[in-house]
Design a protein around this motif. Structure first.
Motif: not given
Lengths: 338, 338, 338, 338
Positions: C94-120
């Motif tokens: 839409d003319g702006n910049v959208t950032v996607i972020a996260g781990p290369c691979s999902v490794e555990s529930e803790e890991q992906v949720i922790e990273v998700a919260k941080a990048v958000k």
């Protein structure tokens, strides 16, 4: 430098080898015996160690450099950025963005003075202009030669802009007395005899990356000039040759941060040759500034359709003015000035 | 040459454009009006037409060359193979396979004479030896220079073999009087000032293909030499730079049949530089002969482990003898001699 | 399309040829007779004309496309940018910049949720995470598979971030119901059977450019998806393979302005895979935004040293936060938001 | 594997690191302390060691593999050539040259049977024919699909020739029961999910090298198939993507001796795709045999001008017969038969 020896070498072979290496290159040697392979580490200044020669030894399996093979161009030994100051006070590499602009080739007094005035008004600090032109075809316009350099000098007198122009041969060097920066073109990046001569010249040298040369090779060519006595080298990425055909070359934008990290020398981008397309000069210039380039070198012509070379990638002065105003926005966002 | 114009150009614009092109390059012009686009065909000798300049015209969308941009190197205009005869009667390009061999660099009188005798005994017809060496690092051995040429001359006197050696700069040319063939290295393939000078020399020139130069660019560089007056050019494919890392370079074997078809000049292969690996010289040499190469240039050293350059790719005289005996089998199968 | 015929073709041959072409591809034909060569222009929709087949005709010398071979991905026929809106209202293109972020691979529930919260928290709008991993070695970690997708869904529930993940095979597609954007990796860019299936899916597809694929080939692969019914395609440049060895790949920054000009589809940059080096993600991200990219996809891991893949290129959440703050400066300078 | 640690790491860090590595990958560890850097050597089977993961450790400066990362495809562990015997007794990899020939795509019963009879008469031992065709454009002919496989079977019945055909997706695999060799195309060389499935199939697999894949990556893809249980893999070099534009691809002839040295698997050359030019098939085929290839796969069509794909590179049966007679000369010279 780590040297992995072949399986099954004898103690005596290892002894002869390490004695030979240590004497020949004046380096320390550390042997480490693993179960499967013996590893020899070289300690000290390994920049003079000849990988070809060591690799040809019968007991050597493979080699891995740990230190970079260049010293004078290496940031490790010169942590501070090299800043080059031209006669009129223009600085290169001082943390800001220096713009060089002008025609691909000098064609007439009117042309070069008109372009010089225009690019100066927009914000360029240095005038570029080709007098000797490397052309793929012997039948294409080869540049005005010495007359072109004379006209550049007139444009300098008319505007005060320092001048950069390309040298193609040692025989032309005496004509470059009034040129402020001497450019080495991509096709001559590994013309080592020319590089050695430029090491004796008391002027900054802009060294353009060859079409298929690695970043390390670019730095080794800078090292040739520096090792011969001239440490004022400006590196310039101008697009590399890849399989992609929609642009003339592929701009290696990553070369900017990589060169800034490996070396203390200023790093320029040439968006005109990188793309070969007028409308692409602006976005590539903006990207270059955002990536940390110390400067840009851009082709501008007062009448691109009539240009004797590279018309398709030359901006009009009006287009150049727009590019400058856009890169000023990027520069300003990261606390730099144009 | 076919020039596609942009949609919506006016008759008047087309008229001005075609008049301009036709006068500037002295070619005939044929305009064809399609529904969507207008196509301009250029008739006559278009080798002098500057694609950059024409492409920069505002009404031009794109350009397609129909004729090759080289003339003197073009088989269309010289259907017969160029055959080069050296002083001692050795022929290059006569339908057989000529083998050039010798050390990467000349290191001593003993070395070069010993190698010369050995390669002559195995069947080499010309002796190679580097006196001026292009090295990536300023700290690596740069060759013996003029002394190296003197030693090559002694090896010639001892064996009768003609000599080929590389020139790196116009300033070195006066030293090459006793050399039979002057070599231009890959890094100087587009050193156009050097090529022009070699066009004035009365000796055959071996022109090596640049690491990232197309076949057309190689032929355009040959054209530089030929257009300056020297039509005795030998083309040499020595490996191109690709993403593959297991060999030093990637031998472009297809260049042999392609160059033979496009040009009447002799085509050599350098399997030593192409691979950078001793054991690969033999299969690549066999492939080169099978593909139709006019000759090979191979690095041979009496003691590769002690070689001052390129030891890893140099054959011993014994290995070279084996290569020769294997390529003889291939040559014989296609009715050629070594 | 311009077809140049060989010299000496007869009127009858031309007649048969043009009748054949015109019927086979339902295009108009315009013949233009030059002195040296006859040129046939095709008029109408030439995207279905098979160059291989036409080029194999005996009377054809060469072919030049004037129109691009893609239609649905072509900006000429869809001048407005494609804007993709995800379920939670996040917009792409839409003319702006959208950032996607996260781990290369999902490794555990803790890991992906922790990273998700941080990048958000830092400003990412979409969570990336690999469940199926294409690895060069069969012995390397291949991803958690279906379990990885389940964990991504949990991270979505915990943060509200939409999810993107890579599919490697048609057989995996049924598992992607809860994924918001399906990614096609570089190695599958020309897995045409997979592309056709993704054309039937009612989700946006991120199509990554192959390591050695041209911009035109990338658009043709997008065309495969679009021609099968799914017009929500996001293009992603992630570095191409060149001779340069100091980075993992060479980021083709020019692809951004070129793709934006040729196509209406959103264009992303993946600076993590392009460089493979943590510290280079920031300058490349800044360059990408300056060049006009619609978004970035960046690897972030809470503990890169322990990452099961691509640790060397993953940012820590702290490093990612710094990247975001720097790209915000660039975006803001050109009137965009992150 | 040699791991160079950063300067200044502590004994404790080294201890934790080596314990971690040794447990994770079940390898021995040997630490060697140099003056400037500490080097860790891994001993044992390092093929499972993940370079990405190890390289991401904070104390690691760089890594050098000493062993190849593939095992089953590695000649070191299987010194003897793999010889594949088809149902009708045709052998592949037994030291002779096996020729596969046939049309790019199956188009009709008449076509495929006519071509099959012709190539058999000339000396081909296996019939190729595409039923599923990977095409850059979604608008190009995609092959006859299942019907194509049925027609190939009829050609087999008519001539006795074994059949090879390309699979593009796991979903197509059940249709390949009557095919003797399954081909994986260049674009699917790293379609790892497909490779794993082919590891479960009880038929030889011909794996074509990707356009921009290294020799090591090709062997790693072969390893995928072999590690899944199918050790009958045939490697095929079909030209790589470079900057050269005069041919469709650049044949990497050096891949033949390199693959034969690194691996025990049979190595084929596809001169048709490598060049994309009819007249170049012969010299490239001759070069391939001279370089040591185990076989050739060549496109032959009874009417190339009317071919639905790749007409420009297809030989007529008469041309194919000439190629065969020329490669027989080369094969005979090195004591092989066709």
């Amino acid at each position: 430098m780590i040297i992995v020896l072949k399986n099954g070498v004898t103690e005596q072979e290892i002894g002869s080898f390490t004695e030979y290496i240590s004497k020949k290159y004046n380096v320390g040697v550390h042997v480490s015996h693993g179960k499967n392979s013996t590893v020899v580490g070289l300690v000290g200044d390994t920049s003079r160690v000849d990988e070809d020669s060591v690799g040809a030894q019968q007991i050597v399996q493979s080699i891995k450099r740990v230190q970079e093979p260049y010293k004078k161009a290496n940031r490790k030994f010169h942590p501070d950025n090299t800043v080059i100051t031209l006669n009129n006070g223009v600085k290169i590499g001082d943390g800001n963005v220096t713009v060089i602009a002008g025609p691909c080739s000098v064609e007439s007094e009117e042309q070069v003075i008109e372009v010089a005035k225009a690019v100066k008004a927009s914000g360029a600090k240095i005038l570029r202009g080709g007098a000797f032109k490397p052309r793929t075809s012997p039948y294409a316009f080869q540049g005005m030669g010495a007359d072109g350099l004379t006209l550049l000098q007139k444009a300098h007198e008319a505007t005060g802009l320092p001048i950069i122009s390309e040298v193609m041969s040692a025989l032309q060097l005496p004509l470059f007395d009034d040129v402020d920066i001497i450019q080495v073109g991509a096709r001559n990046m590994q013309n080592f005899e020319l590089l050695k001569l430029l090491g004796k010249v008391n002027k900054p040298i802009m060294l353009k990356r060859g079409l298929a040369n690695t970043i390390e090779e670019l730095l080794m060519s800078a090292e040739y000039i520096m090792a011969s006595g001239n440490e004022n080298v400006i590196l310039c990425e101008r697009g590399i040759r890849t399989f992609e055909t929609s642009m003339r070359n592929t701009l290696d934008i990553s070369a900017v941060p990589m060169l800034k990290r490996l070396s203390h020398l200023p790093v320029f981008i040439d968006p005109s040759h990188a793309s070969g397309i007028t409308w692409m000069v602006e976005p590539l210039s903006m990207a270059a500034v955002a990536a940390g380039a110390d400067g840009l070198i851009i082709e501008v012509h007062n009448n691109p359709s009539a240009a004797l070379c590279d018309g398709a990638q030359s901006l009009t002065p009006t287009q150049f003015d727009s590019v400058i105003s856009n890169i000023k926005k990027i520069a300003s966002a990261i606390d730099k000035t144009i």
